[in-house]
Design a protein around this motif. Sequence first.
Motif, short mmCIF file in Angstrom:
data_model
loop_
_atom_site.label_atom_id
_atom_site.label_comp_id
_atom_site.label_asym_id
_atom_site.label_seq_id
_atom_site.Cartn_x
_atom_site.Cartn_y
_atom_site.Cartn_z
N LYS A 8 0.82 -1.21 0.00
CA LYS A 8 0.00 0.00 0.00
C LYS A 8 0.85 1.26 0.00
O LYS A 8 0.46 2.30 -0.53
CB LYS A 8 -0.97 0.00 1.18
N GLU A 9 2.06 1.15 0.55
CA GLU A 9 2.97 2.30 0.59
C GLU A 9 3.43 2.71 -0.80
O GLU A 9 3.94 3.82 -1.00
CB GLU A 9 4.19 1.98 1.47
N ASP A 10 3.28 1.79 -1.78
CA ASP A 10 3.69 2.10 -3.15
C ASP A 10 2.71 3.03 -3.86
O ASP A 10 3.03 3.59 -4.92
CB ASP A 10 3.84 0.81 -3.97
N VAL A 64 -6.66 8.69 5.17
CA VAL A 64 -5.66 9.20 6.12
C VAL A 64 -5.49 8.26 7.30
O VAL A 64 -4.37 7.91 7.69
CB VAL A 64 -6.06 10.62 6.59
N VAL A 119 -0.92 12.34 -1.50
CA VAL A 119 0.11 13.35 -1.80
C VAL A 119 -0.48 14.72 -2.08
O VAL A 119 0.23 15.74 -2.00
CB VAL A 119 0.99 12.90 -2.98
N ARG A 169 0.81 6.34 -4.54
CA ARG A 169 0.81 7.79 -4.33
C ARG A 169 -0.54 8.29 -4.84
O ARG A 169 -0.80 8.24 -6.04
CB ARG A 169 1.97 8.46 -5.08
N HIS A 189 -3.62 5.14 6.72
CA HIS A 189 -2.20 5.39 6.40
C HIS A 189 -1.87 5.22 4.93
O HIS A 189 -0.77 4.76 4.58
CB HIS A 189 -1.30 4.49 7.26
N TYR A 190 -2.80 5.60 4.06
CA TYR A 190 -2.47 5.68 2.64
C TYR A 190 -1.73 6.99 2.39
O TYR A 190 -1.94 7.99 3.09
CB TYR A 190 -3.74 5.59 1.78
N ASN A 191 -0.91 6.98 1.37
CA ASN A 191 -0.08 8.14 1.06
C ASN A 191 -0.84 9.11 0.14
O ASN A 191 -0.77 9.00 -1.08
CB ASN A 191 1.23 7.69 0.41
N TYR A 223 3.10 15.98 -8.63
CA TYR A 223 2.95 15.14 -7.44
C TYR A 223 3.19 13.67 -7.74
O TYR A 223 3.25 12.84 -6.82
CB TYR A 223 1.56 15.34 -6.84
N LEU A 272 -2.37 18.40 4.37
CA LEU A 272 -2.32 17.86 3.02
C LEU A 272 -2.31 19.01 2.01
O LEU A 272 -3.09 19.96 2.16
CB LEU A 272 -3.52 16.95 2.75
#
Length: 321
Positions: free
Chosen positions: A3-5, A25, A32, A7, A28-30, A83, A63
């Motif tokens: 999931k960190e991949d 949020v 951007v 953006r 913990h999704y990114n 972004y 954000l």
Amino acid sequence: MQKEDLRIVFMGTPEFAVETLKALVENHYNVVAVVTQPDKPVGRHQNELQPSEVKKYALEHNLPVLQPVKMKDPEFVETLRSYQANLQVVVAFRMLPEVVWAMPEYGTFNVHAALLPQYRGAAPINWAVINGETETGVTTFFLDHDIDTGRIIMKKHFPIPDDANVEFVYDGLMHLGAEICMETLEAIVAADGHPISIPQDECAELKAAPKIFKETCQVNWSLSAKRIYDFVRGLSPYPGAWTVLKDEKGGEAVLKIFRTTKTDKQVNDRAGTLMADRKHLYIACSDAWLQIDELQLAGKKRMDAQAFLNGMKEIEKYSVV
């Protein structure tokens, strides 16, 4: 993929969209950047600017916020591209041009408050209730060239009780929309950005959900009591179904109606005739009397029928159109 991949750029404006942004949020999704409508002029002289609910939440959580006037504006497009998002999530926003929705590697998906292909358009929640549906839901789908026609990723169903107004359904779908967004993101992660999606069934008898205007909200008393009952709850509490109250001298006033009760009282009078007893107000529809429970006369506060009748004399001299 992890999931960190991802953006993610989030796009939305009203309270309905905040629940999904909050879920992104808190899970913990990114995120951007956030794209929302420009601040809206408000106040008597339109000299104050009011930010959208999405902007308020985004700023509270540090954000970045973009507020383009035009989605094709080259400066906005380049800023959005900077972004380097590989996915965009849209909830209750505006129509996007291809240069925007096709930008991310994994595309752009929308959370729509209906079971597509039914109720494509700007007001799916209102129209589902107005049409007396017993079920609606939310759908995630990939955006393409036409409005609400893209490939479906997921659906989740939501029952509509017969006594529910649009506020109840709105609140239910707002939370369900956040849930389906999280499940859709999980599917995207599991499929390395390319989840299973299916084309919409164009053979279905489609019901539309066009934008609602003031004239859309006027009651047609020549319809059945059931249809008017659904019409009222499909517009309650906002923007509110309305009619014109007329007296025998030709005076007129706008009357908003927020809550009604169906009856089995048969009608012998013409549609729009008013009848009352000590506590209850009724209006004649094509097939039965509809009990009016909560209403608001122009310039007055919202009140129940008994309070309204206390301020009216000889109600039989009035009618509605």
